[in-house]
Design a protein around this motif. Structure first.
Motif, mmCIF file in Angstrom:
data_model
loop_
_atom_site.group_PDB
_atom_site.id
_atom_site.type_symbol
_atom_site.label_atom_id
_atom_site.label_comp_id
_atom_site.label_asym_id
_atom_site.label_seq_id
_atom_site.Cartn_x
_atom_site.Cartn_y
_atom_site.Cartn_z
ATOM 1 N N MET A 1 0.812 -1.198 0.000
ATOM 2 C CA MET A 1 0.000 0.000 0.000
ATOM 3 C C MET A 1 0.858 1.266 0.000
ATOM 4 O O MET A 1 0.483 2.243 -0.615
ATOM 5 C CB MET A 1 -0.923 0.013 1.220
ATOM 6 C CG MET A 1 -2.047 -0.975 1.143
ATOM 7 S SD MET A 1 -3.213 -0.483 -0.098
ATOM 8 C CE MET A 1 -4.715 -1.009 0.594
ATOM 9 N N VAL A 2 1.975 1.225 0.732
ATOM 10 C CA VAL A 2 2.852 2.393 0.784
ATOM 11 C C VAL A 2 3.397 2.694 -0.608
ATOM 12 O O VAL A 2 3.408 3.848 -1.052
ATOM 13 C CB VAL A 2 3.997 2.181 1.803
ATOM 14 C CG1 VAL A 2 5.018 3.295 1.718
ATOM 15 C CG2 VAL A 2 3.436 2.082 3.215
ATOM 16 N N LYS A 3 3.812 1.642 -1.319
ATOM 17 C CA LYS A 3 4.347 1.841 -2.669
ATOM 18 C C LYS A 3 3.282 2.405 -3.604
ATOM 19 O O LYS A 3 3.565 3.258 -4.444
ATOM 20 C CB LYS A 3 4.890 0.520 -3.220
ATOM 21 C CG LYS A 3 6.163 0.069 -2.546
ATOM 22 C CD LYS A 3 6.659 -1.231 -3.127
ATOM 23 C CE LYS A 3 7.920 -1.683 -2.408
ATOM 24 N NZ LYS A 3 8.422 -2.961 -2.918
ATOM 25 N N TRP A 4 2.068 1.924 -3.440
ATOM 26 C CA TRP A 4 0.973 2.412 -4.275
ATOM 27 C C TRP A 4 0.726 3.896 -4.003
ATOM 28 O O TRP A 4 0.566 4.702 -4.914
ATOM 29 C CB TRP A 4 -0.276 1.576 -4.019
ATOM 30 C CG TRP A 4 -1.475 1.930 -4.865
ATOM 31 C CD1 TRP A 4 -1.512 2.708 -5.985
ATOM 32 C CD2 TRP A 4 -2.814 1.513 -4.649
ATOM 33 N NE1 TRP A 4 -2.778 2.801 -6.480
ATOM 34 C CE2 TRP A 4 -3.607 2.067 -5.668
ATOM 35 C CE3 TRP A 4 -3.427 0.717 -3.687
ATOM 36 C CZ2 TRP A 4 -4.980 1.861 -5.747
ATOM 37 C CZ3 TRP A 4 -4.794 0.504 -3.781
ATOM 38 C CH2 TRP A 4 -5.553 1.074 -4.801
ATOM 39 N N GLY A 5 0.712 4.264 -2.724
ATOM 40 C CA GLY A 5 0.527 5.667 -2.365
ATOM 41 C C GLY A 5 1.626 6.550 -2.930
ATOM 42 O O GLY A 5 1.368 7.639 -3.458
ATOM 43 N N LYS A 6 2.874 6.069 -2.853
ATOM 44 C CA LYS A 6 3.997 6.833 -3.414
ATOM 45 C C LYS A 6 3.882 6.949 -4.931
ATOM 46 O O LYS A 6 4.193 7.993 -5.510
ATOM 47 C CB LYS A 6 5.325 6.173 -3.030
ATOM 48 C CG LYS A 6 5.714 6.386 -1.591
ATOM 49 C CD LYS A 6 7.055 5.744 -1.284
ATOM 50 C CE LYS A 6 7.429 5.962 0.165
ATOM 51 N NZ LYS A 6 8.713 5.327 0.494
ATOM 52 N N PHE A 7 3.430 5.865 -5.560
ATOM 53 C CA PHE A 7 3.245 5.883 -7.015
ATOM 54 C C PHE A 7 2.229 6.956 -7.407
ATOM 55 O O PHE A 7 2.467 7.739 -8.330
ATOM 56 C CB PHE A 7 2.790 4.505 -7.511
ATOM 57 C CG PHE A 7 2.410 4.486 -8.960
ATOM 58 C CD1 PHE A 7 3.385 4.482 -9.950
ATOM 59 C CD2 PHE A 7 1.070 4.487 -9.336
ATOM 60 C CE1 PHE A 7 3.031 4.480 -11.292
ATOM 61 C CE2 PHE A 7 0.707 4.481 -10.674
ATOM 62 C CZ PHE A 7 1.689 4.478 -11.663
#
Length: 201
Positions: A1-7
């Motif tokens: 989820m963190v990576k998705w938010g950063k993306f």
């Protein structure tokens, strides 16, 4: 989820990035492994807001996270929040952060040994220091009374922890604690009646 938010942030979709972080936090449970993930999500969310120069949003996220997570868990989060306040906060917000962290550490130590009078003394000094700092900031009478109350509460909780048995080594520290409390009342609050009650009690 963190990576998705950063993306989503990198793509310039801040509203979507915020939704991703908020959704992720809704699904985090209370198990120890989940709390570790929650810290990472809160931290990434606050850092994203900081990168966007949304400092007040980041501050709210940090404060919410620290209030939600168990006191024994958020050391990494507190470190990130302290760093945030050093960079983007005022002297007052930084001091409040450090004070909050100190309170958590002392409470944690006292939960293991409530009769550790050295920790109680350090805790009382921390609160007395907050009182001294408040005096230099044009505080209202209500704010000062609230801080006085915190100092008194620490001392009252400390003196409620009477030493076990009659060993002098325990009683020396306990009596020293009483004397510090009496001095605090005499010097700081000038409540002579209460000081008399403490010293004669």
């Amino acid at each position: 989820m963190v990576k998705w938010g950063k993306f989503e942030e990198e793509c310039g979709k801040l509203t979507k990035a915020r939704e991703v972080f908020q959704t992720a936090l809704e699904y985090v449970g209370n198990e120890e492994e989940q709390l570790e993930k929650a810290q990472a999500i809160f931290n990434a969310f606050a850092k994203m807001e900081t990168r966007q120069k949304e400092y007040e949003r980041a501050r709210v996220i940090y404060k919410f996270a620290l209030s939600r997570l168990p006191r024994s868990k958020p050391n990494a989060l507190y470190a990130a929040y302290t760093q945030f306040e050093k960079q983007h906060g005022t002297r007052v917000t930084l001091e409040a952060t450090v004070l909050g962290k100190g309170r958590i550490q002392y409470e944690e130590e006292l939960s293991h040994d409530g009769r550790n009078y050295d920790v109680w003394l350090d805790y009382a000094r921390l609160e007395e220091g907050a009182l001294q700092d408040l005096r230099g900031e044009d505080a209202t009478a209500e704010e000062e009374e609230q801080v006085y109350g915190r100092v008194r509460e620490v001392y009252e909780r400390a003196i409620a922890q009477t030493p076990p048995g009659n060993e002098k080594r325990y009683w020396r520290r306990y009596i020293f604690l009483w004397l510090n409390y009496a001095l605090f009342e005499e010097i700081e609050t000038k409540v002579n009646q209460l000081c008399f009650c403490i010293s004669s009690g």
